[in-house]
Design an enzyme around this catalytic site. Structure first.
Site, mmCIF file in Angstrom:
data_model
loop_
_atom_site.group_PDB
_atom_site.id
_atom_site.type_symbol
_atom_site.label_atom_id
_atom_site.label_comp_id
_atom_site.label_asym_id
_atom_site.label_seq_id
_atom_site.Cartn_x
_atom_site.Cartn_y
_atom_site.Cartn_z
ATOM 1 N N HIS A 78 89.112 42.768 20.176
ATOM 2 C CA HIS A 78 88.719 42.601 18.783
ATOM 3 C C HIS A 78 88.313 41.161 18.493
ATOM 4 O O HIS A 78 88.675 40.229 19.230
ATOM 5 C CB HIS A 78 89.849 43.046 17.867
ATOM 6 C CG HIS A 78 90.024 44.531 17.827
ATOM 7 N ND1 HIS A 78 90.813 45.173 16.895
ATOM 8 C CD2 HIS A 78 89.496 45.506 18.612
ATOM 9 C CE1 HIS A 78 90.775 46.481 17.109
ATOM 10 N NE2 HIS A 78 89.984 46.706 18.145
ATOM 11 N N GLU A 80 89.129 38.964 16.118
ATOM 12 C CA GLU A 80 90.188 37.993 15.847
ATOM 13 C C GLU A 80 90.921 37.616 17.132
ATOM 14 O O GLU A 80 91.270 36.440 17.349
ATOM 15 C CB GLU A 80 91.176 38.566 14.826
ATOM 16 C CG GLU A 80 90.541 38.925 13.487
ATOM 17 C CD GLU A 80 90.001 40.343 13.451
ATOM 18 O OE1 GLU A 80 89.791 40.864 12.342
ATOM 19 O OE2 GLU A 80 89.782 40.935 14.522
ATOM 20 N N CYS A 109 95.597 42.917 15.637
ATOM 21 C CA CYS A 109 95.067 41.597 15.301
ATOM 22 C C CYS A 109 95.977 40.872 14.314
ATOM 23 O O CYS A 109 96.125 39.641 14.367
ATOM 24 C CB CYS A 109 93.662 41.725 14.727
ATOM 25 S SG CYS A 109 92.429 42.232 15.955
#
Length: 238
Positions: A78, A80, A109
């Site tokens: 992801h 982040e 995240c």
């Protein structure tokens, strides 16, 4: 503050353009002391075939997994997480930074950002967990950030693309009937020709004589007699 949020969120939107996931595309920026220290977007690990090239089975077979499930087998990293990992890779501290992300961070995240001592999160598009029980826990987890988690609203020209929303079908040209077969040609949907009526003037069949079209001959009545031809008085010879 809104000018600052708009500036960094605009950069997060620009970073998102590199995302190659078949699902949602997300971009993230970590800002510390008013300086960008790391960026990230979602996609497969470095050296692994991209998600759009079939690298991730979960993203390729999205119908087999319900929403917010199967992240443990998804090989996409992801946005982040990529930002935090990139900072760690190059020895950059992110403690005390603020995360700007185009999508509200998921469970994983959120845990990663908390553990990295991120102070707050500013997100563009909202995300909620579909399970009510887990949604409550998700909210409690995000409430742990010292500067909280807040949404910032601004125009997003690529909203449909970023959220994997299919584009609507092109509308037919003015005066055209809706498509019956879905034959797509260029900018509009082509229509198949209307079936010709056997008796329509344009039909070649209607131009044939009645006998050629299979119509029976008109029968003459037995009682009818041919009428004598009427002629005028005979001329006298001079």
């Amino acid at each position: 503050m809104s000018k600052t949020h708009s500036y960094y969120m605009g950069i997060a939107i620009a970073v998102r353009k590199n995302a190659n996931c078949l699902g949602r595309k997300v971009g993230a920026v970590l800002v510390k002391e008013n300086r960008i220290v790391a960026t990230g977007y979602n996609g497969t690990p470095e050296g692994v075939p991209n998600c759009v090239d079939g690298g991730c089975v979960r993203c390729r077979k999205r119908d087999h997994y319900r929403s917010s499930a199967g992240y443990d087998v998804c090989i996409c990293v992801h946005a982040e997480q990529n930002a935090v990992i990139t900072a760690a890779r190059f020895g950059i501290s992110v403690e005390g930074a603020t995360a700007y992300t185009t999508m509200r961070p998921c469970f994983d995240c959120t845990k990663t950002l908390l553990q990295a001592k991120i102070r707050g999160i500013v997100y563009l598009h909202n995300w909620t967990h579909p399970d009510p029980d887990l949604a409550d826990q998700y909210e409690l987890l995000q409430a742990r950030f010292p500067e909280k988690v807040q949404q910032f609203e601004m125009p997003d020209p690529d909203f449909e693309w970023a959220n994997a929303i299919p584009a609507p079908p092109p509308s037919p040209l003015p005066g055209r009937k809706p498509s019956r077969t879905g034959i797509r040609t260029g900018l509009h949907t082509a229509l198949p020709p209307e079936p010709e009526s056997p008796e329509s003037p344009e039909s070649p069949e209607s131009l044939k004589p009645a006998q050629a079209r299979g119509r029976p001959k008109r029968r003459q009545s037995r009682t009818s007699r041919p009428q004598p031809r009427k002629t005028g008085p005979a001329r006298k010879q001079p």
